[in-house]
Motif scaffolding. Structure first.
Motif, mmCIF file in Angstrom:
data_model
loop_
_atom_site.group_PDB
_atom_site.id
_atom_site.type_symbol
_atom_site.label_atom_id
_atom_site.label_comp_id
_atom_site.label_asym_id
_atom_site.label_seq_id
_atom_site.Cartn_x
_atom_site.Cartn_y
_atom_site.Cartn_z
ATOM 1 N N SER A 45 0.816 -1.208 0.000
ATOM 2 C CA SER A 45 0.000 0.000 0.000
ATOM 3 C C SER A 45 0.852 1.261 0.000
ATOM 4 N N HIS A 46 2.140 1.126 0.230
ATOM 5 C CA HIS A 46 3.052 2.261 0.188
ATOM 6 C C HIS A 46 3.864 2.256 -1.111
ATOM 7 N N LYS A 47 3.250 1.733 -2.179
ATOM 8 C CA LYS A 47 3.971 1.635 -3.445
ATOM 9 C C LYS A 47 3.012 1.849 -4.612
ATOM 10 N N LEU A 48 3.455 2.591 -5.596
ATOM 11 C CA LEU A 48 2.695 2.810 -6.830
ATOM 12 C C LEU A 48 3.564 2.366 -7.994
ATOM 13 N N ILE A 49 3.030 1.474 -8.824
ATOM 14 C CA ILE A 49 3.792 0.959 -9.964
ATOM 15 C C ILE A 49 3.168 1.493 -11.257
ATOM 16 N N LEU A 50 3.982 2.183 -12.039
ATOM 17 C CA LEU A 50 3.541 2.745 -13.315
ATOM 18 C C LEU A 50 4.282 2.055 -14.455
ATOM 19 N N ASP B 29 -4.119 8.858 -14.035
ATOM 20 C CA ASP B 29 -3.926 9.705 -12.865
ATOM 21 C C ASP B 29 -4.413 8.979 -11.613
ATOM 22 N N GLY B 30 -4.134 9.586 -10.469
ATOM 23 C CA GLY B 30 -4.520 8.988 -9.199
ATOM 24 C C GLY B 30 -3.935 9.788 -8.053
ATOM 25 N N SER B 31 -3.897 9.185 -6.901
ATOM 26 C CA SER B 31 -3.334 9.856 -5.729
ATOM 27 C C SER B 31 -2.772 8.824 -4.768
ATOM 28 N N PHE B 32 -1.906 9.278 -3.878
ATOM 29 C CA PHE B 32 -1.383 8.434 -2.814
ATOM 30 C C PHE B 32 -1.029 9.323 -1.629
ATOM 31 N N ASN B 33 -0.942 8.709 -0.444
ATOM 32 C CA ASN B 33 -0.629 9.435 0.772
ATOM 33 C C ASN B 33 0.804 9.158 1.206
ATOM 34 N N VAL B 34 1.474 10.203 1.668
ATOM 35 C CA VAL B 34 2.837 10.080 2.180
ATOM 36 C C VAL B 34 2.806 10.408 3.666
ATOM 37 N N PRO B 35 2.819 9.397 4.555
ATOM 38 C CA PRO B 35 2.829 9.671 5.993
ATOM 39 C C PRO B 35 4.159 10.293 6.413
ATOM 40 N N GLU C 219 0.057 13.582 7.267
ATOM 41 C CA GLU C 219 0.442 13.045 5.965
ATOM 42 C C GLU C 219 0.072 14.039 4.868
ATOM 43 N N ILE C 220 0.740 13.880 3.746
ATOM 44 C CA ILE C 220 0.495 14.710 2.564
ATOM 45 C C ILE C 220 -0.139 13.826 1.489
ATOM 46 N N LYS C 221 -1.174 14.341 0.847
ATOM 47 C CA LYS C 221 -1.811 13.612 -0.260
ATOM 48 C C LYS C 221 -1.247 14.141 -1.569
ATOM 49 N N VAL C 222 -0.718 13.261 -2.370
ATOM 50 C CA VAL C 222 -0.090 13.626 -3.640
ATOM 51 C C VAL C 222 -0.984 13.160 -4.788
ATOM 52 N N PHE C 223 -1.411 14.101 -5.609
ATOM 53 C CA PHE C 223 -2.181 13.790 -6.813
ATOM 54 C C PHE C 223 -1.219 13.753 -7.995
ATOM 55 N N TRP C 224 -1.268 12.691 -8.771
ATOM 56 C CA TRP C 224 -0.329 12.523 -9.876
ATOM 57 C C TRP C 224 -1.096 12.289 -11.184
ATOM 58 N N SER C 225 -0.448 12.626 -12.277
ATOM 59 C CA SER C 225 -0.984 12.319 -13.603
ATOM 60 C C SER C 225 0.174 12.234 -14.582
ATOM 61 N N ASN D 173 0.560 8.772 -21.446
ATOM 62 C CA ASN D 173 1.171 7.533 -21.939
ATOM 63 C C ASN D 173 1.679 6.642 -20.808
ATOM 64 N N CYS D 174 0.886 6.517 -19.748
ATOM 65 C CA CYS D 174 1.268 5.582 -18.691
ATOM 66 C C CYS D 174 0.018 4.968 -18.075
ATOM 67 N N THR D 175 0.176 3.828 -17.474
ATOM 68 C CA THR D 175 -0.905 3.165 -16.756
ATOM 69 C C THR D 175 -0.402 2.783 -15.377
ATOM 70 N N SER D 176 -1.342 2.603 -14.468
ATOM 71 C CA SER D 176 -1.021 2.251 -13.093
ATOM 72 C C SER D 176 -1.509 0.847 -12.792
ATOM 73 N N LYS D 177 -0.672 0.036 -12.177
ATOM 74 C CA LYS D 177 -1.085 -1.302 -11.775
ATOM 75 C C LYS D 177 -1.979 -1.262 -10.551
ATOM 76 N N ASN D 178 -1.975 -0.121 -9.848
ATOM 77 C CA ASN D 178 -2.760 -0.012 -8.632
ATOM 78 C C ASN D 178 -4.166 0.526 -8.894
ATOM 79 N N ASN D 179 -4.459 1.029 -10.100
ATOM 80 C CA ASN D 179 -5.785 1.571 -10.400
ATOM 81 C C ASN D 179 -6.754 0.448 -10.739
#
Length: 200
Positions: A60-65, A73-79, A185-191, A194-200
């Motif tokens: 849950s502390h990892k995003l794979i693109l 796009d998506g978001s994740f939290n950084v504690p 924690e900080i919430k990071v919104f990313w986009s 030409n990429c896909t996320s395995k976590n979406n």
């Protein structure tokens, strides 16, 4: 009547009676052992489940693109107290550019107010014992695989080469224990195009 009773008692002293008694005893012992094993296995189920859930916390502390054809796009939290940081990996074979916007507040030291992802304006940079001395204390930064750091703040863009990993973290001191007293924690919104996320 007395003759019948003596016959019944004498049966258990005969070889067939002894064999029947032993068989009954073995059946009872087998039933007890089976019941005991069933109770033991059911009591172990919760602990094995919790052990299996441990890797999910790490994941849950990892995003794979990876490279793709659509915008993702998506978001994740950084504690603030996560020493290893939140990991983002480019698992594809093409470079990726990721746009970032960070929101929220966290605390990097006792006695300091909650601060935004750009850090505390009142806290000057240049503290040599911080991971990124030239950036504000408590700001959002990334750590590259070669242990160099880059400023992100409230918005920015990062580039990832194929298979590269970076970790999002708070700009705190290099002391390993410095993360223990952090909060929020900080919430990071990313986009990225030409990429896909395995976590979406």
């Amino acid at each position: 009547m007395s003759n019948d009773n003596s016959n019944k008692v004498n049966f258990w002293t005969t070889v067939p009676g002894i064999i029947a008694g032993i068989a009954a005893l073995l059946t009872a012992v087998t039933g007890l052992v089976t019941a005991w094993n069933t109770i033991q296995s059911s009591s172990k189920t919760p602990s094995s489940t919790s052990e299996n859930q441990q890797p999910l916390t790490t994941e849950s502390h990892k995003l794979i693109l990876k490279s793709g054809n659509d915008k993702s796009d998506g978001s994740f939290n950084v504690p603030a107290n996560l020493q290893q940081g939140f990991e983002v990996q480019n698992s594809g074979n093409r470079p990726l550019k990721i746009d970032l916007t960070a929101k929220g507040k966290w605390l990097y030291a006792p006695g300091t107010p909650l601060n935004p992802p750009e850090g505390l304006p009142s806290q000057k940079s240049g503290q040599e014992n911080y991971r990124l001395p030239q950036a504000a204390q408590g700001s959002l930064i990334i750590r590259r695989e070669d242990n160099t750091y880059e400023y992100v703040g409230k918005e920015g863009e990062i580039s990832l080469t194929p298979q590269e990993r970076v970790s999002f973290t708070i700009n705190d001191t290099r002391d390993e224990k410095s993360y223990l007293d952090n909060q929020g924690e900080i919430k990071v919104f990313w986009s990225c195009d030409n990429c896909t996320s395995k976590n979406n």
